[in-house]
Design an enzyme around this catalytic site. Structure first.
Site, short mmCIF file in Angstrom:
data_model
loop_
_atom_site.label_atom_id
_atom_site.label_comp_id
_atom_site.label_asym_id
_atom_site.label_seq_id
_atom_site.Cartn_x
_atom_site.Cartn_y
_atom_site.Cartn_z
N ARG A 69 -42.64 65.34 70.11
CA ARG A 69 -41.07 66.68 70.72
C ARG A 69 -40.35 66.48 72.09
O ARG A 69 -39.16 66.63 72.11
CB ARG A 69 -42.66 67.65 71.02
CG ARG A 69 -43.16 68.50 69.64
CD ARG A 69 -43.76 70.20 70.16
NE ARG A 69 -44.34 70.45 68.70
CZ ARG A 69 -44.61 71.68 68.55
NH1 ARG A 69 -43.08 72.29 68.37
NH2 ARG A 69 -45.12 71.94 67.55
N MET A 94 -37.24 77.32 63.67
CA MET A 94 -38.06 77.52 63.61
C MET A 94 -39.33 76.01 64.60
O MET A 94 -40.13 75.78 63.31
CB MET A 94 -38.25 77.77 62.14
CG MET A 94 -37.67 78.33 61.10
SD MET A 94 -38.45 80.59 61.99
CE MET A 94 -39.83 80.54 61.48
N HIS A 113 -35.97 88.24 68.34
CA HIS A 113 -36.97 88.39 67.52
C HIS A 113 -36.92 89.27 66.61
O HIS A 113 -36.75 90.26 67.09
CB HIS A 113 -38.36 88.56 68.74
CG HIS A 113 -39.74 88.04 67.59
ND1 HIS A 113 -40.05 87.10 67.58
CD2 HIS A 113 -40.22 89.03 67.93
CE1 HIS A 113 -41.94 87.93 67.12
NE2 HIS A 113 -41.58 89.08 67.17
C1 GRF Z 1 -34.59 86.85 62.00
O1 GRF Z 1 -35.00 87.39 61.48
C2 GRF Z 1 -34.80 86.17 63.72
O2 GRF Z 1 -34.68 87.63 63.99
C3 GRF Z 1 -35.83 85.46 63.01
O3 GRF Z 1 -35.61 83.99 62.64
C4 GRF Z 1 -34.74 84.78 61.56
C5 GRF Z 1 -33.38 83.73 60.72
O4 GRF Z 1 -32.09 84.68 60.14
N1 GRF Z 1 -35.95 84.58 64.37
P1 GRF Z 1 -31.26 84.07 59.92
O5 GRF Z 1 -30.98 82.46 60.13
O6 GRF Z 1 -30.20 84.30 61.28
O7 GRF Z 1 -30.64 84.45 59.23
#
Ligand code: GRF
Length: 220
Positions: A69, A94, A113
Site C-alpha cells: 500500500r 474502493m 458514503h
Molecule cells: C456511491 O454510492 C458512494 O457513496 C460510494 O460508492 C458509490 C460510488 O458511485 N462511496 P459512483 O462511482 O460515484 O457512481
C-alpha cells in the site's frame, strides 16, 4: 498568482456518477473551483471517460502494480501534489487508505458514503439498513480520518427505506441524493465555510430547517 482557481483532485474506482455531479457542479459555477486531476486505480473505470469528456486530466494508478500500500499511496500523493490539488474527494474509490495518505491530506480529504453515518459504516450498507428495519437511510459527506467511515460529518441527506426495497432500489434512491449532496459539501469546503472543532464540523453561513421532520410510515 491572481485568478488561480481552487484545485480539486478526485479519486475513483468505478462508474463515477458522483464525479459527474462534481464535474457538473464546477461547470455550472456552483462549485467555485476546477477539477485538476482524476485518478482511478482501475483502468476500465467509466469515470475516466467522464473526466476525459470534460477535458480533465486523468491518471490510472493501479494498486496491483505496486508492492504494498505504501508505494501505491506515495504515487497517489505525488500525482495529486504535482497537480497542486488543495482538496481530495473520494468518489467511489474502493481502496482503504492508510494513515500515510490520510495524514498527508488531513482536513482536506473528504468522502461520500451511502448511509447516515455513524450508522452502517463499511460495506453492503443498503442491505444492512434494510435488514435492520430502519425507516430512513441516506448519505453522508465527511472528512476522512484514519478510522474508516468515521470522520467529522459535513453534510447528510435522508431518504425513506420502503418496505418493498431491495438493496439496489435503496442504493438508487440514495445515489440520487448523493449527486445533490456531494457538490454542495464540496462547495462549502471550497468557500471556506467548514470549520472543525472537537470533531464537529461547523458551517457558516448555513441555514437549518428546524421544522423539517420525516416520519415513516407517514401518519394517516
Ligand atoms: C456511491 O454510492 C458512494 O457513496 C460510494 O460508492 C458509490 C460510488 O458511485 N462511496 P459512483 O462511482 O460515484 O457512481
Amino acid at each position: 498568482m491572481s485568478g488561480a482557481s481552487f484545485r480539486i483532485g478526485v479519486l475513483i474506482s468505478g462508474s463515477g456518477s458522483n464525479l459527474q455531479a462534481l464535474i457538473d457542479g464546477v461547470k455550472s459555477g456552483f462549485i467555485p473551483a476546477e477539477i485538476a486531476l482524476v485518478i482511478s486505480n482501475k483502468a476500465d473505470a467509466y469515470g475516466l471517460t467522464r473526466a476525459r469528456e470534460a477535458g480533465i486530466e486523468t491518471r490510472v494508478v493501479d494498486h496491483k502494480t505496486f508492492e504494498g500500500r505504501s508505494p501505491f499511496e506515495h504515487e497517489l500523493i505525488r500525482a495529486l501534489d504535482d497537480a497542486g490539488v488543495e482538496l481530495v474527494c473520494l468518489a467511489g474509490f474502493m481502496r482503504v487508505l492508510t494513515p500515510l495518505f490520510v495524514r498527508h491530506y488531513l482536513g482536506r480529504l473528504i468522502n461520500i458514503h451511502p448511509s447516515l453515518l455513524p450508522a452502517f459504516a463499511g460495506l453492503h450498507v443498503q442491505q444492512r439498513a434494510i435488514d435492520a428495519g430502519v425507516r430512513f437511510s441516506g448519505c453522508t459527506v465527511h472528512f476522512v480520518e484514519e478510522e474508516v467511515d468515521a470522520g467529522p460529518i459535513i453534510a447528510q441527506a435522508v431518504v425513506p427505506v420502503l418496505p418493498s426495497d431491495r438493496a439496489e432500489d435503496l442504493a438508487k434512491r440514495i445515489l440520487t441524493q448523493e449527486h445533490r449532496l456531494y457538490p454542495w459539501a464540496v462547495k462549502l469546503f471550497v468557500e471556506g465555510r467548514t470549520q472543525v472543532k472537537e470533531r464537529v464540523v461547523h458551517i457558516q453561513p448555513a441555514q437549518w430547517g428546524a421544522e423539517q421532520a420525516l416520519i415513516g410510515p407517514t401518519p394517516d
